[in-house]
Design a protein around this motif. Structure first.
Motif, PDB file in Angstrom:
ATOM      1  N   ALA A   1       0.827  -1.213   0.000  1.00  0.00           N
ATOM      2  CA  ALA A   1       0.000   0.000   0.000  1.00  0.00           C
ATOM      3  C   ALA A   1       0.858   1.259   0.000  1.00  0.00           C
ATOM      4  O   ALA A   1       0.477   2.279  -0.590  1.00  0.00           O
ATOM      5  CB  ALA A   1      -0.941   0.000   1.196  1.00  0.00           C
ATOM      6  N   ILE A   2       2.034   1.207   0.652  1.00  0.00           N
ATOM      7  CA  ILE A   2       2.925   2.371   0.688  1.00  0.00           C
ATOM      8  C   ILE A   2       3.469   2.652  -0.712  1.00  0.00           C
ATOM      9  O   ILE A   2       3.523   3.801  -1.166  1.00  0.00           O
ATOM     10  CB  ILE A   2       4.088   2.142   1.674  1.00  0.00           C
ATOM     11  N   VAL A   3       3.865   1.589  -1.399  1.00  0.00           N
ATOM     12  CA  VAL A   3       4.381   1.750  -2.770  1.00  0.00           C
ATOM     13  C   VAL A   3       3.269   2.253  -3.687  1.00  0.00           C
ATOM     14  O   VAL A   3       3.480   3.154  -4.512  1.00  0.00           O
ATOM     15  CB  VAL A   3       4.947   0.417  -3.286  1.00  0.00           C
ATOM     16  N   GLN A   4       2.073   1.698  -3.534  1.00  0.00           N
ATOM     17  CA  GLN A   4       0.957   2.113  -4.379  1.00  0.00           C
ATOM     18  C   GLN A   4       0.601   3.576  -4.164  1.00  0.00           C
ATOM     19  O   GLN A   4       0.329   4.306  -5.126  1.00  0.00           O
ATOM     20  CB  GLN A   4      -0.245   1.202  -4.106  1.00  0.00           C
ATOM     21  N   ARG A   5       0.629   4.019  -2.911  1.00  0.00           N
ATOM     22  CA  ARG A   5       0.346   5.433  -2.637  1.00  0.00           C
ATOM     23  C   ARG A   5       1.434   6.329  -3.221  1.00  0.00           C
ATOM     24  O   ARG A   5       1.163   7.414  -3.735  1.00  0.00           O
ATOM     25  CB  ARG A   5       0.198   5.675  -1.132  1.00  0.00           C
ATOM     26  N   GLY A   6       2.676   5.878  -3.129  1.00  0.00           N
ATOM     27  CA  GLY A   6       3.768   6.653  -3.698  1.00  0.00           C
ATOM     28  C   GLY A   6       3.631   6.797  -5.209  1.00  0.00           C
ATOM     29  O   GLY A   6       3.879   7.882  -5.760  1.00  0.00           O
ATOM     30  N   VAL A   7       3.226   5.728  -5.879  1.00  0.00           N
ATOM     31  CA  VAL A   7       3.034   5.782  -7.333  1.00  0.00           C
ATOM     32  C   VAL A   7       1.849   6.680  -7.670  1.00  0.00           C
ATOM     33  O   VAL A   7       1.855   7.383  -8.682  1.00  0.00           O
ATOM     34  CB  VAL A   7       2.855   4.361  -7.903  1.00  0.00           C
ATOM     35  N   GLN A   8       0.841   6.677  -6.814  1.00  0.00           N
ATOM     36  CA  GLN A   8      -0.303   7.572  -7.023  1.00  0.00           C
ATOM     37  C   GLN A   8       0.156   9.036  -7.004  1.00  0.00           C
ATOM     38  O   GLN A   8      -0.289   9.848  -7.826  1.00  0.00           O
ATOM     39  CB  GLN A   8      -1.354   7.330  -5.942  1.00  0.00           C
ATOM     40  N   VAL A   9       1.042   9.371  -6.074  1.00  0.00           N
ATOM     41  CA  VAL A   9       1.586  10.729  -6.019  1.00  0.00           C
ATOM     42  C   VAL A   9       2.389  11.026  -7.283  1.00  0.00           C
ATOM     43  O   VAL A   9       2.299  12.120  -7.866  1.00  0.00           O
ATOM     44  CB  VAL A   9       2.463  10.907  -4.768  1.00  0.00           C
ATOM     45  N   LEU A  10       3.161  10.048  -7.735  1.00  0.00           N
ATOM     46  CA  LEU A  10       3.943  10.221  -8.963  1.00  0.00           C
ATOM     47  C   LEU A  10       3.043  10.486 -10.163  1.00  0.00           C
ATOM     48  O   LEU A  10       3.367  11.314 -11.021  1.00  0.00           O
ATOM     49  CB  LEU A  10       4.785   8.973  -9.226  1.00  0.00           C
ATOM     50  N   ARG A  11       1.936   9.770 -10.233  1.00  0.00           N
ATOM     51  CA  ARG A  11       0.999   9.975 -11.353  1.00  0.00           C
ATOM     52  C   ARG A  11       0.561  11.427 -11.416  1.00  0.00           C
ATOM     53  O   ARG A  11       0.513  12.028 -12.490  1.00  0.00           O
ATOM     54  CB  ARG A  11      -0.228   9.077 -11.187  1.00  0.00           C
ATOM     55  N   GLY A  12       0.208  11.983 -10.257  1.00  0.00           N
ATOM     56  CA  GLY A  12      -0.219  13.374 -10.221  1.00  0.00           C
ATOM     57  C   GLY A  12       0.888  14.327 -10.615  1.00  0.00           C
ATOM     58  O   GLY A  12       0.672  15.280 -11.374  1.00  0.00           O
ATOM     59  N   ALA A  13       2.104  14.060 -10.136  1.00  0.00           N
ATOM     60  CA  ALA A  13       3.226  14.951 -10.412  1.00  0.00           C
ATOM     61  C   ALA A  13       3.636  14.921 -11.875  1.00  0.00           C
ATOM     62  O   ALA A  13       4.050  15.942 -12.438  1.00  0.00           O
ATOM     63  CB  ALA A  13       4.415  14.569  -9.528  1.00  0.00           C
ATOM     64  N   LEU A  14       3.510  13.760 -12.501  1.00  0.00           N
ATOM     65  CA  LEU A  14       3.974  13.593 -13.882  1.00  0.00           C
ATOM     66  C   LEU A  14       2.845  13.644 -14.906  1.00  0.00           C
ATOM     67  O   LEU A  14       3.104  13.547 -16.104  1.00  0.00           O
ATOM     68  CB  LEU A  14       4.731  12.266 -14.017  1.00  0.00           C
TER      69      LEU A  14
END
Length: 298
Positions: free
Chosen positions: A222-235
């Motif tokens: 879940a931590i990795v998935q949340r981090g990728v979610q943040v990346l999606r928004g940033a990129l």
């Protein structure tokens, strides 16, 4: 419930189905047994399964559909019932041909949706340059690099222990159903793991996780998935840019570069080549898009 427990133990231990599959089959069959108790008007005994008709199963599937199950979920429920009946036949001599020939809804095939080469690179580089603690940034970059550079499932990456430091050239992975495969690690993956290990404040041994959370426990998906979610928004990436999309990208980009489909099957740990063949559809879609965009009459 005793017979259900015996069946679930069989598919977990002898057939080595994934834990998630065993759990889903257990949930589906408990629902089926509850339905039968109302449907038949009496507690369900093992002998009842011999005399069930296809119409009884269809009534149950129709009920599940009314409850909102998708075609894919209904097909899984029927698969659980048919697998259970196959076990009944093998272990209790309880053949029921009507059930064996039941067909569920046709599943819509959906192609994997990998991220592009540029998006994969941007995700990893953005994590490396993030403002979090250096060891956490190195950890997240190492995890994403493993998914994209070695084609691991997120669970496989996070199950690794600290005894693989320094990173080896080939990594032994225990995948779905306990299947073991050897995955080569390219230099970029090994460098990312070793850099994380250099910065990690926790002990790394065969008895400890490789990837730690900030509280000193094994890093959770879940931590990795949340981090990728943040990346999606940033990129500005689509919602399909998930950790698993990096594994899809690993396979698709290898295929585009001319890798053999059998080799990709081995690297991904697929039991059947037909599972790996879905990536040929992804590559065909990409080639059509390139053709349409590049041709003068496109």
């Amino acid at each position: 419930m005793e017979i259900l427990s015996a069946f679930l133990d069989h598919i977990a231990r002898e057939r080595r189905l994934a834990a998630n599959t065993v759990e889903a089959y257990g949930h589906d069959l408990r629902s089926f047994f509850d339905f039968l108790e109302d449907h038949l008007g009496e507690p369900v005994a093992i002998k009842a399964f011999r005399h069930l008709h296809a119409s009884d199963i269809r009534a149950f599937l129709a009920k599940r559909r009314r409850e909102g199950l998708s075609d894919t979920s209904v097909a899984r429920v029927l698969s659980a019932i048919k697998t259970f009946y196959h076990w009944l036949d093998d272990h209790h001599g309880m053949e029921n041909p009507e059930i064996a020939f039941l067909k569920g809804p046709k599943r819509q095939s959906r192609l994997p949706r990998p991220v592009s080469v540029a998006a994969a690179r941007d995700m990893i580089e953005t994590v490396e340059a993030s403002g979090v603690e250096p060891w956490v940034a190195a950890r997240d970059a190492a995890v994403l690099t493993l998914l994209y550079g070695a084609g691991l499932r997120i669970s496989e990456a996070l199950d690794l222990n600290g005894d693989m430091v320094p990173a080896p050239e080939r990594l032994r992975i225990v995948g779905k159903g306990g299947k073991v495969r050897l995955v080569p690690l390219i230099p970029a993956v090994r460098r990312a793991i070793d850099e994380y290990a250099r910065l990690c404040p926790y002990r790394l041994t065969g008895e400890t996780p490789l990837f730690y959370g900030v509280r000193g426990k094994r890093l959770q998906p879940a931590i990795v998935q949340r981090g990728v979610q943040v990346l999606r928004g940033a990129l500005g990436l689509p919602e399909t840019a998930t950790p698993h999309a990096l594994r899809h990208a690993f396979a698709t980009h290898l295929l585009s570069a001319g890798a053999d489909l059998r080799a990709i099957q081995t690297l991904l740990g697929h039991a059947s080549l037909s599972t790996t063949q879905v990536y040929t559809g992804v590559d065909s879609e990409r080639l059509r898009a390139v053709h349409a965009g590049a041709h003068p009459r496109g």
